[in-house]
Design an enzyme around this catalytic site. Structure first.
Site, PDB file in Angstrom:
ATOM      1  N   THR A 192      -1.595   5.600   2.307  1.00  0.00           N
ATOM      2  CA  THR A 192      -2.808   4.783   2.352  1.00  0.00           C
ATOM      3  C   THR A 192      -2.808   3.892   3.582  1.00  0.00           C
ATOM      4  O   THR A 192      -1.807   3.277   3.922  1.00  0.00           O
ATOM      5  CB  THR A 192      -2.922   3.913   1.085  1.00  0.00           C
ATOM      6  OG1 THR A 192      -2.907   4.753  -0.069  1.00  0.00           O
ATOM      7  CG2 THR A 192      -4.206   3.097   1.092  1.00  0.00           C
TER       8      THR A 192
ATOM      9  N   LEU B 173       0.857  -1.176   0.000  1.00  0.00           N
ATOM     10  CA  LEU B 173       0.000   0.000   0.000  1.00  0.00           C
ATOM     11  C   LEU B 173       0.897   1.231   0.000  1.00  0.00           C
ATOM     12  O   LEU B 173       1.983   1.217   0.587  1.00  0.00           O
ATOM     13  CB  LEU B 173      -0.908   0.026   1.236  1.00  0.00           C
ATOM     14  CG  LEU B 173      -1.943  -1.090   1.378  1.00  0.00           C
ATOM     15  CD1 LEU B 173      -2.651  -0.993   2.727  1.00  0.00           C
ATOM     16  CD2 LEU B 173      -2.956  -1.045   0.246  1.00  0.00           C
ATOM     17  N   ASP B 174       0.454   2.292  -0.657  1.00  0.00           N
ATOM     18  CA  ASP B 174       1.206   3.540  -0.649  1.00  0.00           C
ATOM     19  C   ASP B 174       1.409   4.021   0.781  1.00  0.00           C
ATOM     20  O   ASP B 174       0.616   3.716   1.681  1.00  0.00           O
ATOM     21  CB  ASP B 174       0.469   4.620  -1.436  1.00  0.00           C
ATOM     22  CG  ASP B 174       0.484   4.372  -2.940  1.00  0.00           C
ATOM     23  OD1 ASP B 174       1.301   3.548  -3.398  1.00  0.00           O
ATOM     24  OD2 ASP B 174      -0.327   4.999  -3.651  1.00  0.00           O
ATOM     25  N   LYS B 175       2.434   4.805   0.978  1.00  0.00           N
ATOM     26  CA  LYS B 175       2.765   5.310   2.312  1.00  0.00           C
ATOM     27  C   LYS B 175       1.579   6.027   2.953  1.00  0.00           C
ATOM     28  O   LYS B 175       1.307   5.865   4.142  1.00  0.00           O
ATOM     29  CB  LYS B 175       3.974   6.246   2.223  1.00  0.00           C
ATOM     30  CG  LYS B 175       4.479   6.737   3.565  1.00  0.00           C
ATOM     31  CD  LYS B 175       5.769   7.534   3.398  1.00  0.00           C
ATOM     32  CE  LYS B 175       6.316   7.984   4.751  1.00  0.00           C
ATOM     33  NZ  LYS B 175       7.600   8.711   4.622  1.00  0.00           N
TER      34      LYS B 175
END
Length: 239
Positions: A59, A55-57
């Site tokens: 998110t 997951l993106d930082k």
């Protein structure tokens, strides 16, 4: 061995898998700009653990780790064959009217790290969107990505003209209390957005475990996302 940070995040755990509720603001994998990451934290307890996806930082939400090579291979095959259902919740700019709306637009990653829609060079990318709740100028939207491209949900919502709140890279704007609360006077130093990140949360993840039994894990909203929805319900629920 106790890990005070990690233990509070666990949503599901058995001998093969660990699923946590990833906090926003921490990378999934090692980042050259920030040595603190979830893979490093989990390896303090399980030295051979691997991430099954990322997951993106910014998110938050459900994130799967595999404790051994066999379970990692099993989950990787499920992802490869699109047998893992991921559901995200997000707050977007504007009132939307999505009802299983399919966006099928190819994505390409540029050297800047941002992604762009490109029908000639892009990789096939599909997401389904459903509006869960409309507020005065915003919406709570469910997102179900079929493919797993970088920033896929974010760029597809920009294409749909409903960028995510806080997502400045893809056209989204922050929400301030003054935007939704009538006659609200902003004091010095108080002009901070209600949520200080991209308002995207991996709400649930579903798949068949290595033994064949189905598993669905739901990640509760983190405090900042829950506060955003509470403020919208309280001050922006009108038509």
């Amino acid at each position: 061995m106790k890990n005070p940070i990690l233990d509070d995040l666990v949503l599901f755990e058995n001998d093969d898998l660990l699923i946590i509720n990833k906090p926003a603001g921490i990378s999934t994998l090692e980042d050259r700009h920030d040595h603190l990451n979830l893979l490093g934290l989990t390896r303090k307890k399980y030295p051979h653990i691997q991430t099954c996806h990322r997951l993106d930082k910014d998110t938050s939400g459900a994130l799967i780790f595999a404790k051994n090579p066999e379970s990692y291979r099993s989950i990787s095959i499920l992802f490869e064959h699109r047998k893992v259902e991921k559901v995200y919740h997000t707050v977007v700019c504007g009132k939307s009217d999505f009802n299983e709306k399919e966006i099928n637009m190819p994505i390409v990653i540029r050297s800047s790290g941002l992604v762009f829609l490109d029908k000639l060079e892009g990789k096939p990318s599909t997401t389904f969107f459903t509006t869960l709740k409309n507020f005065s100028q915003w919406s709570l939207v469910e997102c179900r990505p079929v493919t797993g491209r970088k920033h896929q949900i974010r760029i597809h919502l920009k294409y749909a003209q409903h960028p995510i709140v806080g997502d400045e890279e893809y056209g989204g704007k922050d929400i301030y209390l003054v935007d939704i609360k009538r006659k609200y006077a902003v004091s010095d130093g108080e002009a901070k957005p209600i949520i200080g990140r991209v308002a995207l949360h991996a709400r649930s993840i579903s798949f068949n475990m290595p033994d064949g039994n189905p598993l669905k894990v739901e990640a509760p909203y983190p405090k900042d996302f829950a506060v955003l929805l509470k403020q919208l319900e309280k001050y922006a629920s009108g038509s």
